[in-house]
Design a protein around this motif. Structure first.
Motif, PDB file in Angstrom:
ATOM      1  N   ASP A  53      -5.135  -9.693 -24.482  1.00 46.34           N
ATOM      2  CA  ASP A  53      -5.603 -10.260 -23.210  1.00 46.34           C
ATOM      3  C   ASP A  53      -4.985  -9.571 -21.993  1.00 46.34           C
ATOM      4  OD1 ASP A  53      -3.067 -11.167 -23.754  1.00 46.34           O
ATOM      5  OD2 ASP A  53      -3.419 -13.202 -23.004  1.00 46.34           O
ATOM      6  N   LEU A  54      -4.218  -8.524 -22.200  1.00 45.23           N
ATOM      7  CA  LEU A  54      -3.620  -7.799 -21.068  1.00 45.23           C
ATOM      8  C   LEU A  54      -4.690  -7.008 -20.324  1.00 45.23           C
ATOM      9  CD1 LEU A  54      -0.187  -6.263 -22.150  1.00 45.23           C
ATOM     10  CD2 LEU A  54      -0.614  -7.805 -20.240  1.00 45.23           C
ATOM     11  N   GLU A  55      -4.812  -7.252 -19.046  1.00 44.09           N
ATOM     12  CA  GLU A  55      -5.776  -6.522 -18.235  1.00 44.09           C
ATOM     13  C   GLU A  55      -5.174  -5.280 -17.600  1.00 44.09           C
ATOM     14  OE1 GLU A  55      -9.010  -7.063 -17.845  1.00 44.09           O
ATOM     15  OE2 GLU A  55      -8.930  -8.755 -19.250  1.00 44.09           O
ATOM     16  N   GLU A  56      -3.871  -5.361 -17.298  1.00 46.64           N
ATOM     17  CA  GLU A  56      -3.236  -4.251 -16.591  1.00 46.64           C
ATOM     18  C   GLU A  56      -1.731  -4.321 -16.803  1.00 46.64           C
ATOM     19  OE1 GLU A  56      -4.780  -2.756 -12.731  1.00 46.64           O
ATOM     20  OE2 GLU A  56      -2.870  -3.475 -11.933  1.00 46.64           O
ATOM     21  N   VAL A  57      -1.099  -3.149 -16.883  1.00 49.48           N
ATOM     22  CA  VAL A  57       0.354  -3.066 -17.009  1.00 49.48           C
ATOM     23  C   VAL A  57       0.886  -2.112 -15.943  1.00 49.48           C
ATOM     24  CG1 VAL A  57       2.290  -2.387 -18.483  1.00 49.48           C
ATOM     25  CG2 VAL A  57       0.339  -3.582 -19.485  1.00 49.48           C
ATOM     26  N   HIS A  58       1.979  -2.530 -15.314  1.00 51.42           N
ATOM     27  CA  HIS A  58       2.654  -1.682 -14.330  1.00 51.42           C
ATOM     28  C   HIS A  58       3.927  -1.134 -14.968  1.00 51.42           C
ATOM     29  CE1 HIS A  58       0.708  -4.383 -10.997  1.00 51.42           C
ATOM     30  NE2 HIS A  58      -0.178  -3.754 -11.743  1.00 51.42           N
ATOM     31  N   VAL A 111      -1.701   0.972 -15.132  1.00 51.77           N
ATOM     32  CA  VAL A 111      -2.583   1.314 -16.243  1.00 51.77           C
ATOM     33  C   VAL A 111      -3.482   0.123 -16.563  1.00 51.77           C
ATOM     34  CG1 VAL A 111      -2.725   2.085 -18.637  1.00 51.77           C
ATOM     35  CG2 VAL A 111      -0.840   2.865 -17.185  1.00 51.77           C
ATOM     36  N   ARG A 112      -4.789   0.357 -16.535  1.00 47.83           N
ATOM     37  CA  ARG A 112      -5.742  -0.699 -16.855  1.00 47.83           C
ATOM     38  C   ARG A 112      -6.031  -0.749 -18.354  1.00 47.83           C
ATOM     39  NH1 ARG A 112      -9.422   0.068 -11.453  1.00 47.83           N
ATOM     40  NH2 ARG A 112      -8.201  -1.346 -10.138  1.00 47.83           N
ATOM     41  N   LYS A 113      -6.738  -1.802 -18.731  1.00 51.65           N
ATOM     42  CA  LYS A 113      -6.893  -2.173 -20.131  1.00 51.65           C
ATOM     43  C   LYS A 113      -7.407  -1.044 -21.014  1.00 51.65           C
ATOM     44  CE  LYS A 113      -8.724  -5.945 -22.952  1.00 51.65           C
ATOM     45  NZ  LYS A 113      -9.399  -7.270 -22.919  1.00 51.65           N
ATOM     46  N   PHE A 163       0.857  -1.188   0.000  1.00 54.75           N
ATOM     47  CA  PHE A 163       0.000   0.000   0.000  1.00 54.75           C
ATOM     48  C   PHE A 163       0.888   1.230   0.000  1.00 54.75           C
ATOM     49  CE2 PHE A 163       0.633  -0.828   4.528  1.00 54.75           C
ATOM     50  CZ  PHE A 163       0.876   0.428   5.055  1.00 54.75           C
ATOM     51  N   ALA A 164       0.403   2.263  -0.611  1.00 55.89           N
ATOM     52  CA  ALA A 164       1.167   3.515  -0.700  1.00 55.89           C
ATOM     53  C   ALA A 164       0.233   4.633  -1.112  1.00 55.89           C
ATOM     54  CB  ALA A 164       2.304   3.380  -1.710  1.00 55.89           C
ATOM     55  N   LYS A 165       0.658   5.841  -0.839  1.00 56.56           N
ATOM     56  CA  LYS A 165      -0.112   7.008  -1.263  1.00 56.56           C
ATOM     57  C   LYS A 165      -0.218   7.013  -2.773  1.00 56.56           C
ATOM     58  CE  LYS A 165      -2.229  10.894  -0.252  1.00 56.56           C
ATOM     59  NZ  LYS A 165      -3.456  10.882   0.567  1.00 56.56           N
ATOM     60  N   ALA A 166      -1.408   7.249  -3.271  1.00 57.34           N
ATOM     61  CA  ALA A 166      -1.640   7.161  -4.711  1.00 57.34           C
ATOM     62  C   ALA A 166      -1.989   8.523  -5.287  1.00 57.34           C
ATOM     63  CB  ALA A 166      -2.766   6.176  -5.005  1.00 57.34           C
ATOM     64  N   LYS A 167      -1.537   8.720  -6.521  1.00 54.56           N
ATOM     65  CA  LYS A 167      -1.952   9.869  -7.310  1.00 54.56           C
ATOM     66  C   LYS A 167      -2.899   9.350  -8.382  1.00 54.56           C
ATOM     67  CE  LYS A 167      -1.971  13.822  -9.559  1.00 54.56           C
ATOM     68  NZ  LYS A 167      -2.639  15.035  -9.058  1.00 54.56           N
ATOM     69  N   ILE A 168      -4.159   9.749  -8.278  1.00 53.98           N
ATOM     70  CA  ILE A 168      -5.159   9.278  -9.227  1.00 53.98           C
ATOM     71  C   ILE A 168      -5.095  10.162 -10.463  1.00 53.98           C
ATOM     72  CG2 ILE A 168      -7.623   8.912  -9.615  1.00 53.98           C
ATOM     73  CD1 ILE A 168      -7.859   8.468  -6.576  1.00 53.98           C
ATOM     74  N   ALA A 169      -4.741   9.559 -11.593  1.00 57.69           N
ATOM     75  CA  ALA A 169      -4.553  10.329 -12.820  1.00 57.69           C
ATOM     76  C   ALA A 169      -5.774  10.298 -13.726  1.00 57.69           C
ATOM     77  CB  ALA A 169      -3.340   9.804 -13.585  1.00 57.69           C
ATOM     78  N   SER A 170      -6.707   9.388 -13.476  1.00 60.64           N
ATOM     79  CA  SER A 170      -7.954   9.344 -14.254  1.00 60.64           C
ATOM     80  C   SER A 170      -9.112   9.081 -13.303  1.00 60.64           C
ATOM     81  CB  SER A 170      -7.895   8.255 -15.330  1.00 60.64           C
ATOM     82  OG  SER A 170      -7.821   6.971 -14.742  1.00 60.64           O
ATOM     83  N   ASP A 171     -10.240   9.675 -13.585  1.00 60.00           N
ATOM     84  CA  ASP A 171     -11.384   9.607 -12.673  1.00 60.00           C
ATOM     85  C   ASP A 171     -11.892   8.186 -12.460  1.00 60.00           C
ATOM     86  OD1 ASP A 171     -11.296  12.332 -12.358  1.00 60.00           O
ATOM     87  OD2 ASP A 171     -12.804  12.746 -13.897  1.00 60.00           O
ATOM     88  N   ASP A 172     -11.737   7.336 -13.459  1.00 63.57           N
ATOM     89  CA  ASP A 172     -12.230   5.960 -13.336  1.00 63.57           C
ATOM     90  C   ASP A 172     -11.196   5.027 -12.727  1.00 63.57           C
ATOM     91  OD1 ASP A 172     -10.418   5.858 -15.376  1.00 63.57           O
ATOM     92  OD2 ASP A 172     -11.777   5.002 -16.871  1.00 63.57           O
ATOM     93  N   LEU A 173     -10.105   5.583 -12.195  1.00 64.89           N
ATOM     94  CA  LEU A 173      -9.025   4.829 -11.546  1.00 64.89           C
ATOM     95  C   LEU A 173      -8.302   3.914 -12.524  1.00 64.89           C
ATOM     96  CD1 LEU A 173     -10.783   3.857  -8.170  1.00 64.89           C
ATOM     97  CD2 LEU A 173      -9.539   5.932  -8.747  1.00 64.89           C
ATOM     98  N   GLY A 174      -8.456   4.174 -13.816  1.00 64.08           N
ATOM     99  CA  GLY A 174      -7.753   3.385 -14.817  1.00 64.08           C
ATOM    100  C   GLY A 174      -6.282   3.697 -14.896  1.00 64.08           C
ATOM    101  N   VAL A 175      -5.867   4.864 -14.379  1.00 63.66           N
ATOM    102  CA  VAL A 175      -4.454   5.236 -14.314  1.00 63.66           C
ATOM    103  C   VAL A 175      -4.172   5.763 -12.915  1.00 63.66           C
ATOM    104  CG1 VAL A 175      -2.597   6.623 -15.299  1.00 63.66           C
ATOM    105  CG2 VAL A 175      -4.478   5.875 -16.764  1.00 63.66           C
ATOM    106  N   VAL A 176      -3.302   5.072 -12.196  1.00 67.59           N
ATOM    107  CA  VAL A 176      -2.941   5.464 -10.828  1.00 67.59           C
ATOM    108  C   VAL A 176      -1.420   5.430 -10.715  1.00 67.59           C
ATOM    109  CG1 VAL A 176      -3.108   4.883  -8.388  1.00 67.59           C
ATOM    110  CG2 VAL A 176      -5.096   4.587  -9.870  1.00 67.59           C
ATOM    111  N   LYS A 177      -0.884   6.417 -10.033  1.00 73.13           N
ATOM    112  CA  LYS A 177       0.573   6.523  -9.896  1.00 73.13           C
ATOM    113  C   LYS A 177       0.996   6.385  -8.443  1.00 73.13           C
ATOM    114  CE  LYS A 177       2.682  10.480  -9.664  1.00 73.13           C
ATOM    115  NZ  LYS A 177       3.250  11.816  -9.931  1.00 73.13           N
TER     116      LYS A 177
END
Length: 632
Positions: free
Chosen positions: A244-249, A228-230, A144-158
């Motif tokens: 078939d990639l659901e998510e990439v870090h 980053v989500r799909k 767990f860590a402090k997150a920077k939400i880059a998209s409203d749908d949480l599809g991109v989080v830093k």
């Protein structure tokens, strides 16, 4: 009592209750039990705003696996990633996970109302899920860590690994250098790290969309993991995206970025920083009117990049010094230098209308030439701060700026002149005269500035705004002859002839010395009315000569007249030499937004002059024809 103690005694502002807070209030004792299977490390626990990554296995009380993220339990091996306080979660995990430590494994026994059987549960139960059963949820908190939400749908989080320098982040069309590696959600390497940074231009689709969104939140030299989500994994030259990639870090180190600014938004005037300056952008830039010192080299955008001027060579290595906001350099040149830091070198590509087509051309620069300037901002001096100045010093500073505005007005640079006058008016909001004499001087100066602004607005074709500005003076001093004159000229520019006549006549009543100016203005007004009447007679000629039922074509000449606009003749002010001189000019009123307000005064005045008495029905026919012609 010091400020800290006073603040401590102040009532604390009550935090607004969230939907999750309301859900927690419905928890019944005994409905959620926790057993630690494996202790975690450290003392910290996740809190709202933190991104949590965890494996989850759901079992019946008999130990039968219902669902799991773990591959050994039939899952895909992909952990769940949520953001506390942002993601939709079942109530039991929303309450239970904040009690855990990193790497801890815990078993939560949940009543149905703590998972998917909760009333108005924000998460839908998977198919065939026993939502009304009491269940065990085994959770392993991986990280767990402090997150920077880059998209409203949480599809991109830093997640920030190492903080960067400064606060500026890249954006379109910046040029970016970054070290990038990538793994799938289950840890499979998709892109190996490389020593040489990857170079790309922001906004050119050269990296996946989600990665670009995440990098757009980073500072220079920052290191981060961008999840980053799909839906944000787009194809790019950087890497292939399997279907078939659901998510990439993505692990990213933002090595450097070059500030590239599209100054006009249409790609014509581009400023590209080629050497960083000192300080923070834009706080340390000469945004306000300042005294700037620059070296520059000017080149034609031809095949040879012909140099037409180099200040280091042709000016004896002496820099060019100029005051911004005074039209002393081409507009594109000044726009870009205002966004430079001291010591910065920038390459500016400029179209002719922002270069030398509207400015004296140096030798060797043909008309219509696109140019490129290489500019080095050596330094700048900001305007003198009025704080602490006595009243007379403030008025002297104001007069210097107003004089510059007057010069710009005489040169036809009405926008720049207006900016100077408005700058002083803003500063005047913080000036407090100490006695009646100062108050009188201050009031007269402020009125003069408002009237200078009104003159600029009239030159720019904004006659209604000019009237409104004059009203500020006349509300404070109803008998202000100069204010009446200026407003009368504005009314005349807008075709409001009766209102203009009233103001000019009132001038004579309140100030006999203004009779000459008022009489000249009334004469000009009469000429304007006669010209308008003549034009209108031609436009409406034959309208009432036809037989009943026959409609005359009306509107083509009106349209032509609105395209041409009205010439507004302004008499020269008989004030002191330092006042704005108003020369004869043509003020064109916008045809699309103001055609009705332009046409109606002309029609109204003509109707009065030629004595036509229209019935309601006939007048309706006239208006219908006029509007139809306008929009046909």
């Amino acid at each position: 009592m010091d400020a800290a103690e006073q603040n401590h005694l102040l009532p604390k502002k009550k935090k607004s209750e969230t939907e999750d807070d309301k859900r927690r209030k419905r928890i019944v004792p005994g409905s959620l039990l926790k057993a630690v299977v494996r202790p975690g490390g450290g003392d910290s626990s996740p809190k709202d705003g933190d991104q949590i990554i965890y494996h989850c296995t759901v079992r019946t009380l008999d130990g039968v696996v219902v669902e799991s993220t773990r591959s050994e339990c039939g899952g895909r091996g992909l952990p769940i990633r949520d953001v506390l306080g942002k993601s939709k979660m079942i109530l039991g995990l929303l309450e239970g996970i904040p009690t855990m430590h990193k790497a801890e494994i815990a078993m939560f026994k949940m009543k149905p109302e703590m998972h998917y059987a909760e009333k108005d549960c924000p998460v839908s139960a998977p198919g065939n899920f026993p939502k009304y059963d009491e269940l065990h949820f085994e959770i392993e908190l991986l990280d767990f860590a402090k997150a920077k939400i880059a998209s409203d749908d949480l599809g991109v989080v830093k997640k920030i690994v190492n903080e960067g320098e400064g606060w500026e982040s890249p954006r379109e069309p910046y040029e970016v250098k970054a070290r990038i590696s990538a793994k799938s959600g289950d840890g499979q390497v998709l892109l190996s790290p490389k020593e040489e940074p990857y170079f790309f231009t922001f906004g050119k689709f050269e990296v996946p969309k989600g990665l670009e969104i995440g990098i757009g939140t980073m500072a220079r030299k920052e290191k981060a993991v961008i999840y980053v989500r799909k839906q944000y994994l787009t194809e790019s030259p950087l890497m292939h995206i399997a279907h078939d990639l659901e998510e990439v870090h993505f692990e990213v180190e933002l090595v450097h970025f070059i500030q590239v600014r599209d100054m006009l938004g249409d790609g014509r005037l581009i400023k590209r920083r080629i050497r960083d300056g000192r300080g923070e952008f834009p706080m340390d830039c000469p945004l306000q009117d300042s005294r700037l010192s620059v070296h520059y080299r000017g080149m034609l955008l031809n095949e040879d990049k012909t140099v037409f001027y180099d200040s280091r060579i042709e000016n004896g290595d002496e820099p060019l010094e100029f005051s911004s906001g005074e039209g002393l350099v081409p507009e594109g040149f000044e726009m870009c230098t205002r966004l430079m830091l001291p010591g910065e070198i920038a390459l500016v590509t400029c179209p002719p209308d922002y270069a030398y087509d509207k400015f004296p051309r140096p030798p060797g620069v043909p008309e219509g030439a696109h140019v490129q300037w290489e500019i080095e901002l050596l330094g700048f001096e900001t305007p003198r701060d009025w704080t602490g100045l006595d009243f007379q010093s403030i008025m002297n500073e104001a007069e210097n700026i107003r004089s510059t505005g007057n010069r710009l007005f005489k040169e036809g640079k009405f926008e720049l002149a207006k900016a100077k006058y408005e700058k002083v008016l803003r500063e005047f909001n913080h000036v407090n005269p100490q006695d009646d004499e100062e108050g009188k001087v201050f009031g007269e100066a402020r009125n003069m500035l408002h009237l200078n602004v009104a003159a600029c607005l009239l030159k720019l074709g904004e006659w209604r705004k000019s009237v409104e500005t004059c009203n500020k003076v006349l509300e404070a001093k109803p008998g202000h002859a100069k204010g009446l004159y200026r407003r009368g000229m504005a009314y005349m520019g807008g075709g409001e002839y009766e209102a203009a006549r009233n103001d000019f006549n009132m001038m004579i009543k309140v100030d006999n010395s203004s009779e000459a100016d008022a009489s000249a203005a009334l004469l000009k007004l009469k000429q304007k009315e006669q010209e308008a009447e003549s034009k209108a007679r031609k436009q409406f000629k034959g309208l009432f000569d036809k037989k009943p039922g026959v409609i005359t074509e009306v509107g083509s000449e009106i349209r032509e007249q609105t395209k041409t606009g009205e010439e507004v003749d302004e008499t020269k002010d008989n004030e002191e030499d330092d006042e704005t001189q108003e020369e004869e000019s043509t003020t064109t009123v916008s045809t699309d937004s103001k055609w009705s307000e332009k046409a109606w005064p002309i029609m109204k005045n003509v109707m009065v002059q030629i004595g036509i008495q229209l019935g309601v029905a006939l007048f309706g026919v006239l208006i219908f024809q006029f509007v139809s012609a306008r929009f046909t």
